[in-house]
Every structure is written in C-alpha cells, then in structure tokens.
Enzyme design. Sequence first.
Site, PDB file in Angstrom:
ATOM      1  N   GLU A   1      -0.073  -1.723 -10.014  1.00 41.64           N
ATOM      2  CA  GLU A   1      -0.437  -3.038  -8.869  1.00 41.64           C
ATOM      3  C   GLU A   1       1.658  -3.874  -9.066  1.00 41.64           C
ATOM      4  O   GLU A   1       1.577  -4.179  -8.002  1.00 41.64           O
ATOM      5  CB  GLU A   1      -1.643  -3.738  -9.817  1.00 41.64           C
ATOM      6  CG  GLU A   1      -2.664  -3.702  -9.359  1.00 41.64           C
ATOM      7  CD  GLU A   1      -2.942  -2.984  -7.319  1.00 41.64           C
ATOM      8  OE1 GLU A   1      -2.667  -4.749  -6.772  1.00 41.64           O
ATOM      9  OE2 GLU A   1      -2.871  -2.492  -6.540  1.00 41.64           O
TER      10      GLU A   1
ATOM     11  N   GLU B   1       0.962  -1.296   0.036  1.00 44.82           N
ATOM     12  CA  GLU B   1      -0.493   0.336  -0.086  1.00 44.82           C
ATOM     13  C   GLU B   1       1.075   0.945  -0.579  1.00 44.82           C
ATOM     14  O   GLU B   1       0.308   2.152  -0.860  1.00 44.82           O
ATOM     15  CB  GLU B   1      -0.779  -0.413   1.403  1.00 44.82           C
ATOM     16  CG  GLU B   1      -2.292  -1.184   1.102  1.00 44.82           C
ATOM     17  CD  GLU B   1      -2.830  -0.939  -0.757  1.00 44.82           C
ATOM     18  OE1 GLU B   1      -2.962  -0.426  -0.496  1.00 44.82           O
ATOM     19  OE2 GLU B   1      -3.328  -2.050  -0.672  1.00 44.82           O
TER      20      GLU B   1
ATOM     21  N   HIS C   1      -5.467  -6.135 -11.566  1.00 44.98           N
ATOM     22  CA  HIS C   1      -5.038  -6.587  -9.998  1.00 44.98           C
ATOM     23  C   HIS C   1      -4.919  -8.505 -10.728  1.00 44.98           C
ATOM     24  O   HIS C   1      -4.325  -8.828 -10.623  1.00 44.98           O
ATOM     25  CB  HIS C   1      -6.151  -7.219  -9.002  1.00 44.98           C
ATOM     26  CG  HIS C   1      -6.187  -5.610  -7.733  1.00 44.98           C
ATOM     27  ND1 HIS C   1      -7.083  -4.982  -8.052  1.00 44.98           N
ATOM     28  CD2 HIS C   1      -5.689  -5.877  -7.157  1.00 44.98           C
ATOM     29  CE1 HIS C   1      -7.013  -4.092  -7.363  1.00 44.98           C
ATOM     30  NE2 HIS C   1      -6.204  -4.367  -6.247  1.00 44.98           N
TER      31      HIS C   1
END
Length: 356
Positions: free
Chosen positions: A200, A177, A278
């Site tokens: 990602e 993150e 993702h």
Amino acid sequence: MSEHAQTCWFVPPYVQKEVVGEGRTTADDSEQLRLADDARTRRAQAIAAVGGTTGPAAGTEGERAAPPSTGTSRREVYDCESTTVQRKRLVRAEGDRETDDADSLNAYDNAGIVRSFFADRLGRESIDNRALDLVLNVHFDVEFNNAFWDGDEMTFGDGDGVIFSGFARSLDVVAHELAHGVTQFTSGLVYQGESGALNEHFSDVFGAAITQWHTGESPSEADWLIGDEIMGPDLYGEALRSMAHPGTAYDNPVLGTDPQPAHYTDRYTGSGDNGGVHINSGIPNRAFYLAATELGDTFEATRIWYHALQALPPDATFAQAAEQVATSARILVKSGAVPKGATQIVRSAWRAVGVG
Ligand SMILES: [Zn+2]
C-alpha cells in the site's frame, strides 16, 4: 495472470463499512469483492474461449536474455456501461480521438501521465517493464464507491456523487492503482500484514510522486494527501490518507476517524483490512514524507524507494524495508544519482517513525 495477482482496492474496507452504514451504497466490501471476482472470472473465461491468455507471452528458446514484450504499452479505455462487465465496450484506444465522456477522458490522460513518469523518469516500460498494455475500465456498476487493480487491469466506479465522485478523474487514484501493478511485477509484496502495508505504501509513494511531478510542486508545497480528489460534496476538504500526518486525513460522522498511526509503537495489530494494510502504511508513508522534505526533492526520494522496491522479498517487514532503502540510497549516492547525505537522511526518516 501473475501468481501474485491481487485485487487491490482504493477505498479501504473499514471506510467502505462506514459508507454502507450511512445507507449510501448498495454494495458493502464483501459484495464489492464478489462483483470484482465475478468480473474477473467472466473475463478469464471469455479470453480462454477465444484461445488467448491473460499472462505474459511464453518465451521461445534462445530468447531468455530479453523476455518478450507483453504488449505495446498502449492505453485502452473501456466503458462498462454501468454493468459489472469489464472490457465491455472499447471507447478509446491509444491515439484515438478524444471522447466527450469526462471519466474516459481522464482515465486515458491520467494513465498516460503515470506511464510517462515510469518511462521518462525511472526507465520502466509500462507496469511490468515489458510494455504491458494499460487497460482501464470506467463506469463499473452503478454508483460504485471504489476503484481496483485486479492483477492486469484497472476498474473505476463513478462513486455515488455524495460521498465519493468519479475515481478515474483523480491522478493519485490512477497512479496508486497502477503502482500496485508495478509492485506485483517487482517485489511481489504479499498483501497481508507488514508486507501488505508496504505494498500500500509504495502505491501511495507513486501516487504522491506522480501528482507532484505533474503539478510541479515541491515537497514543501505539496499537500501529501491521497484520495482528496474523489471526495464528494458531503466530504469536501477531507482525504483518505495523509502521508505527512497520518491519522489526520478525515474526521467526520460519515467516515469516522482516520485510523492511521504515524509511529511504529502505535501500529495496528488486529486482523481487519488484511492485517491493517491501509492502516499501518501510515508509518512508512511518513518516513517517505520526512525523507522527501529533508532531501527537498520528492523525485530523489522516489528514485531511492523504487530501487529498494525491486530488491525487497515478497514477505518484507518494515525493518527490512528501512534497511533496503538505506542500502539503495548508498548505491545511488555512489553512482551519483542522488546527492551525498541521502543515506543519512533516509535512515533518520525511518528512525523518526520508530523503524530501524
Ligand atoms: Zn491500494
């Protein structure tokens, strides 16, 4: 807040949907998004009310060569106390004594490890390279099955304790993150389609690199799993992604089957998950894994990838990333930062996943 600010979720929307289908959480992905947006809006209003700003401090004349710091890289852990209010109660600031709450403790420690990796290994001063303070919110909402970066801070749910457990306790979650922040302040990769999958991907790269740096594992010893530490008792042994073998991280009645492709010919072309951010990240993830194992040193691969991240345009494609990674390798070989042969290794790693 940066114009590239994005809410980046740890648990992808298609997994979230399965979790909701199991009746295990009250919030589906749109509900989660609304909660996060509400929290962010409330925070912006609160800051505006006291005359502050969430963005970088404005520079004064004559200081353009050295942009002013945006903070002092200090950590601040806030307890949301099971509400959706960020920065609700400050429980530990940099240098304060330990709290006995495991999530606050681990958020603080994990953010410290991420900060050290960027500073000591890559010479980067916090997330924005301008000493941005690391704001960490724990215990967001009730049984919240996710964690997110929303442009200038991190927020962690506790998980429902069945499918997922405390997100702040996992180093790869915290590293992943915070790395979204690094991407936001460097290339600003747009969170859609291939550039979004690269966004990602870079977060997974730093998640794996920082975890391996912390444990001292070599690329051949590491498991290359992302999200394995947050799996609750019902899903023990599963993970959200495998960088080594995309598509094999999970297969169970609760979450379904890992949809990640390992090769460009199998890429997802639908519109879900912001165009598969993702999902298609599995392709560059495997290229990175192949390069790191072939180099025998995940950090050398990370150094090349980090160099490339700072040179990519916001709308970069996989092909551009492959080319830039090879260019970065060549530059770093020339300066002696990575060994000879690295350029050929990264090029063949991308070729092995069908890119370049
Ligand atoms: Zn992410």
